[in-house]
Design an enzyme around this catalytic site. Structure first.
Site, short mmCIF file in Angstrom:
data_model
loop_
_atom_site.label_atom_id
_atom_site.label_comp_id
_atom_site.label_asym_id
_atom_site.label_seq_id
_atom_site.Cartn_x
_atom_site.Cartn_y
_atom_site.Cartn_z
N HIS A 147 0.82 -1.21 0.00
CA HIS A 147 0.00 0.00 0.00
C HIS A 147 0.86 1.26 0.00
O HIS A 147 0.57 2.24 -0.70
CB HIS A 147 -0.92 -0.02 1.23
CG HIS A 147 -1.73 1.21 1.41
ND1 HIS A 147 -1.46 2.14 2.39
CD2 HIS A 147 -2.80 1.68 0.73
CE1 HIS A 147 -2.34 3.12 2.31
NE2 HIS A 147 -3.17 2.87 1.31
N GLU B 158 2.21 1.84 -3.42
CA GLU B 158 1.16 2.41 -4.28
C GLU B 158 1.10 3.92 -4.11
O GLU B 158 0.97 4.67 -5.08
CB GLU B 158 -0.17 1.75 -3.94
CG GLU B 158 -1.38 2.37 -4.63
CD GLU B 158 -2.54 2.55 -3.69
OE1 GLU B 158 -3.09 3.67 -3.63
OE2 GLU B 158 -2.91 1.57 -2.99
N HIS B 159 1.18 4.39 -2.86
CA HIS B 159 1.19 5.83 -2.60
C HIS B 159 2.44 6.48 -3.20
O HIS B 159 2.35 7.53 -3.86
CB HIS B 159 1.19 6.09 -1.09
CG HIS B 159 -0.17 6.08 -0.48
ND1 HIS B 159 -0.69 7.16 0.19
CD2 HIS B 159 -1.13 5.11 -0.42
CE1 HIS B 159 -1.91 6.86 0.64
NE2 HIS B 159 -2.18 5.62 0.29
N GLU C 27 -4.18 7.75 7.70
CA GLU C 27 -5.17 6.83 7.13
C GLU C 27 -5.45 5.67 8.08
O GLU C 27 -6.60 5.26 8.27
CB GLU C 27 -4.66 6.31 5.78
CG GLU C 27 -5.69 5.58 4.95
CD GLU C 27 -5.16 5.16 3.59
OE1 GLU C 27 -5.90 4.48 2.86
OE2 GLU C 27 -4.00 5.50 3.24
#
Length: 422
Positions: free
Chosen positions: A51, A54-55, A131
């Site tokens: 993740h 991906e950022h 997040e």
């Protein structure tokens, strides 16, 4: 190049698959790269790396700053986005057909030449930590992470997609680069496109733009080992958030479509058994639904409900009774209705280029080929009462997984709840 049911397929020398689904009468295109690697391909120490990568892909390349990436795609009215799941990561765009070359260039750039600069990494760690904090503060979100962890304890498939505060805080640039090198290989990448697309032009662009991809295939993820169990967290909330479920059915399982129809019938809409019995008849919840979460080698079947603490003690026995009695009380009308709901959802998605693009990529990741719509419809139509009863009993025979968040004190123990399903 191969062609199957209007879908054109080419496999590049580096192992990448290029698949296109041309749609008449549209002026836009959806395209993206799906990577067959996600959370279940991480070690415990780097949980959340898929993740975070991906950022970071959007935070600058050797020839584009983070602002350049955003400005270039939005200057032509396009949209560029990404997501990470437990089994794959996707980077995709929707643009006007004439801007496909630009979207291709940006996707290839961010997937192969991201700089992963330390300053950007430091900022993005903070963003992801926010997040994670937001998820922790959202009970009807985090309860699903608890459910996943309880169903698959001490294994990658049970860990959160976002990672934890500790793993993300300590994630180093070299660890992200190492994950990228190991898993972002041609063999694991599907370039899918739908809408107004030219297959030959897309292949030519992919051969040029992705020429540097390694073609070695990374080691497979560890096999899914469903366990089940009970997790209850007392919090000062107005509602109890409950997820209960079982070992489910994987994509490649012969019972996949029967399980999907069963999920729809049991809790897939306002006419479903659980909605009618639990909400309409008894008023015990505002929200209740079932979900089937398939993986390549297994899956989860579950029920979510949000209810008040005073209603919880009545709710659980009612849900257990519906699960227990459904296999023996199926009727033709509800089966026909569930099949129709499922087929309508599949066919309606066919009108969206982004849905068709994602479905195409998913089929290649799971089956290694596109599934013809006629084949899917035939399998849904073949689901009868015997198939639903069989799969319902098969699912309910597995250990119960139960997670609850909220005012949960005083509820009967796990063993007693499990016994209600017998």
């Amino acid at each position: 190049m191969a062609q199957l049911n209007g879908i054109e397929i080419t496999r590049l020398a580096n192992g990448m698959t290029v698949a296109t689904d041309s749609m008449a009468g549209v002026e836009t295109a959806s395209l993206g790269v799906w990577v067959g690697a996600g959370t279940r391909h991480e070690t415990p120490a780097i949980n959340g790396v898929a993740h975070l990568l991906e950022h970071m892909a959007f935070k600058g390349t050797e020839r584009r700053s983070a602002r350049d990436i955003a400005v270039e795609i939005e200057a032509v009215g396009g949209v560029l986005n990404a997501y990470t799941s437990r089994e794959h990561t996707a980077y995709y765009a929707r643009i006007l057909a004439g801007d496909v070359p630009l979207a291709m260039d940006i996707l290839a750039d961010i997937l192969q030449r991201s700089t992963l600069e330390e300053a950007e990494l430091s900022r993005e760690r903070t963003v992801v930590l926010q997040e994670i904090g937001q998820a922790e503060d959202t009970p009807d979100d985090i309860v699903f992470d608890y459910f996943q962890e309880t169903a698959y304890p001490s294994q990658a498939l049970g860990r959160p997609v976002l990672g934890t505060a500790d793993t993300v805080s300590n994630m180093q640039r070299d660890e992200i680069r190492g994950y990228l090198r190991r898993h972002y290989t041609g063999e694991r990448m599907i370039l899918a496109a739908a809408g107004k697309v030219d297959h030959a032009a897309l292949v030519a662009a992919a051969e040029r733009l992705f020429a540097g991809l390694p073609n070695s295939n990374a080691e497979p993820a560890e096999a899914a080992r469903y366990v089940g169990g009970d997790r209850r967290e007392s919090r000062d909330l107005e509602q109890v958030h409950l997820v209960m479920g079982f070992d489910g059915i994987g994509y490649r399982d012969d019972d996949f479509y029967a399980a999907t129809v069963y999920s729809t019938l049991l809790g897939g809409g306002m006419s479903s058994r659980l909605f009618q019995e639990v909400r309409e008849k008894r008023g015990l919840v505002y929200s209740i639904y079932t979900f089937a979460a398939p993986y390549s080698d297994g899956g989860l079947f579950g029920i979510y409900a949000g209810t008040g603490p005073d209603q919880l003690k009545e709710l659980i026995p009612v849900v257990c009774e519906e699960i227990r009695k459904t296999p023996a009380t199926l009727d033709k009308a509800e089966i026909d209705r569930a099949r129709a709901q499922l087929k309508a959802g599949i066919l309606m998605a066919r009108e969206s280029s982004s849905s068709r693009c994602e479905q195409l990529a998913q089929h290649f990741l799971v089956y290694g080929r596109p599934l013809p719509m006629e084949e899917i419809m035939a399998k849904v139509d073949a689901v009868d009462a015997a198939a639903i009863a069989r799969v319902a009993r098969r699912i309910a025979a597995t250990p119960l997984t139960m997670t609850m968040l909220g005012p949960v004190d005083g509820l009967e123990p796990y063993a007693a709840i499990s016994a209600r399903l017998s």
